[in-house]
Design an enzyme around this catalytic site. Structure first.
Site, PDB file in Angstrom:
ATOM      1  N   LYS A 154       0.801  -1.220   0.000  1.00 21.85           N
ATOM      2  CA  LYS A 154       0.000   0.000   0.000  1.00 21.85           C
ATOM      3  C   LYS A 154       0.837   1.274   0.000  1.00 21.85           C
ATOM      4  O   LYS A 154       0.306   2.363  -0.255  1.00 21.85           O
ATOM      5  CB  LYS A 154      -0.945  -0.001   1.202  1.00 21.85           C
ATOM      6  CG  LYS A 154      -1.987  -1.112   1.173  1.00 21.85           C
ATOM      7  CD  LYS A 154      -2.976  -0.915   0.053  1.00 21.85           C
ATOM      8  CE  LYS A 154      -4.145  -1.885   0.181  1.00 21.85           C
ATOM      9  NZ  LYS A 154      -5.196  -1.636  -0.809  1.00 21.85           N
ATOM     10  N   ASP A 155       2.135   1.157   0.275  1.00 18.18           N
ATOM     11  CA  ASP A 155       3.009   2.330   0.160  1.00 18.18           C
ATOM     12  C   ASP A 155       2.910   2.947  -1.231  1.00 18.18           C
ATOM     13  O   ASP A 155       2.979   4.165  -1.403  1.00 18.18           O
ATOM     14  CB  ASP A 155       4.474   1.934   0.379  1.00 18.18           C
ATOM     15  CG  ASP A 155       4.771   1.462   1.774  1.00 18.18           C
ATOM     16  OD1 ASP A 155       3.899   1.597   2.656  1.00 18.18           O
ATOM     17  OD2 ASP A 155       5.888   0.946   1.993  1.00 18.18           O
TER      18      ASP A 155
END
Length: 399
Positions: A50-51
């Site tokens: 999700k970064d």
């Protein structure tokens, strides 16, 4: 797409560029002939896949003038990992951030968010997505009443799947293409199968588009959805365990996010998974491959293994040189206080080595533990946190 070999200007430049690792021991144990490969996302700067979307959503919002330094407050409903990515990006860029998150999500996620400077609001796990009490409803209320509040909205934001179409997918393709086929390790030179869990659905949608548009239009894309969620197609697949709460975090929903493409050919097959098989797959990844992954990685692997033994997937699983990529979204960092992990790590059956240690040290007069059962057990003896307001999740132990 290798990580630049230079001094990076900030943490956001260390987002992505994650390795593709052979899972040969698991493949052998499962009787597979294909190349089983794990895309290990916990090596990204914030610790998860999700970064990538957090970085892109923030940077694009800045380019479009939606984020204003000194004024904007980023608010996001999330299961945690997107929040951590956003909190990291906002720490680097100087924005305030509020994360709304269901109680089910781990204490470690909340701690990481607060460490990065985010404000965290917990919401009822059982609240329906469109309820005012849900993490989405609470985020919307805060956005309406806080000056400068903006929801980047991972569920609808086109930059969610785009981040994976432009980074995750190409990284996977480049790694497979750059690895030569040899007699000992044959390779088709293609990504033949791609397996990923679905939360918002942006990850599997973006990766599928990257692979099918630019690399291999015949790639079989397999989506993994937990029992209790409604993302799988056809809808009949969702009837088993419909509406039940599940423990695995970060995948599955009770609504279909806009960023999950339902277009024919984006996701070719769906597999439903349960908690127990997911956690057993986590154990395999740790014990056999040395990969400290989280629960949703176990879901992806267990789904992949079942599909590769199904009528549709058997020919891939039993063909040498076929490349099967499994996305492993995050690491164990965010789940180390969860009972499912503690039970697996500290309450395992005593090994032969533990019994040998016990026998050697049984006459010890010091405080060294010498009973094999004590060497293996642990939750009750070692993990009794006295933490007020501990999140109340289905798998939380009540102390």
């Amino acid at each position: 797409m290798a990580r630049p070999v230079r001094i990076l200007d900030n943490a956001l430049e260390a987002v992505g560029y994650t390795p593709l690792v052979r899972l040969d021991k698991i493949a052998q144990a499962e009787g597979l002939q294909c190349n089983l490969l794990g895309k290990v996302e916990y090596t990204s700067a914030g610790g998860s896949v999700k970064d990538r979307i957090a970085k892109r959503m923030v940077e694009q919002a800045e380019k479009e003038g939606k984020l204003i330094p000194g004024q904007s407050v980023v608010i996001e409903p999330t299961s945690g990992n997107t929040g951590i990515g956003l909190a990291m990006a906002c720490a680097v860029k100087g924005y305030s951030v509020i994360i709304t998150m269901p109680h089910k999500m781990s204490l470690e996620k909340e701690a990481a968010l607060r460490a990065l400077g985010a404000e965290v609001v917990r919401t009822p796990t059982e609240a329906a997505w469109d309820s005012p009490e849900s993490h989405i409803g609470v985020a919307q209320k805060l956005q309406r009443q806080i000056p400068g509040g903006i929801i980047l909205d991972q569920y609808r934001n086109v930059n969610n799947p785009l981040a994976h179409e432009l980074t995750t997918g190409p990284e996977i393709i480049d790694a497979v293409v750059a690895t030569p086929s040899t007699g000992l390790k044959p390779s088709s030179g293609l990504v033949d199968v791609m397996v990923a869990g679905a939360g918002t659905g942006g990850t599997i949608t973006g990766i599928s588009r990257a692979i099918k548009k630019t690399h291999n239009s015949k790639c079989a894309v397999v989506g993994v959805d937990p029992k209790g969620s409604i993302l799988a197609l056809p809808n009949e697949l969702n009837r088993d365990g419909e509406g039940e709460l599940y423990i695995v975090e970060g995948i599955g929903y009770d609504f279909v996010p806009d960023v999950l493409s339902r277009d024919p050919g984006t996701v070719d097959y769906w597999i439903k998974t349960g908690d127990e098989e997911s956690f057993e797959a986590v154990r395999k990844l740790m014990r056999l491959e040395g990969l400290l992954v989280g629960g949703s990685s176990g879901s992806a692997l267990s789904g992949a293994l079942r599909w590769l033994k199904s009528d549709e997937g058997k020919r891939y699983g039993q063909t040498k040189g076929v490349n099967v990529v499994v996305l492993l979204p995050d690491g164990i960092r965010n789940y180390m206080s969860k009972p499912w992990f503690l039970k697996m790590a500290l309450e395992a059956e005593p090994s032969s080595l533990a019994k040998q240690i016990s026998a050697i040290l049984q006459d010890s007069k010091s405080g060294v533990e010498t009973v094999s059962e004590a060497l293996a057990e642990g939750i009750e003896a070692r993990t009794k946190p006295d933490i007020p307001n501990r999140p109340d999740a289905p798998d939380e132990v009540t102390y």
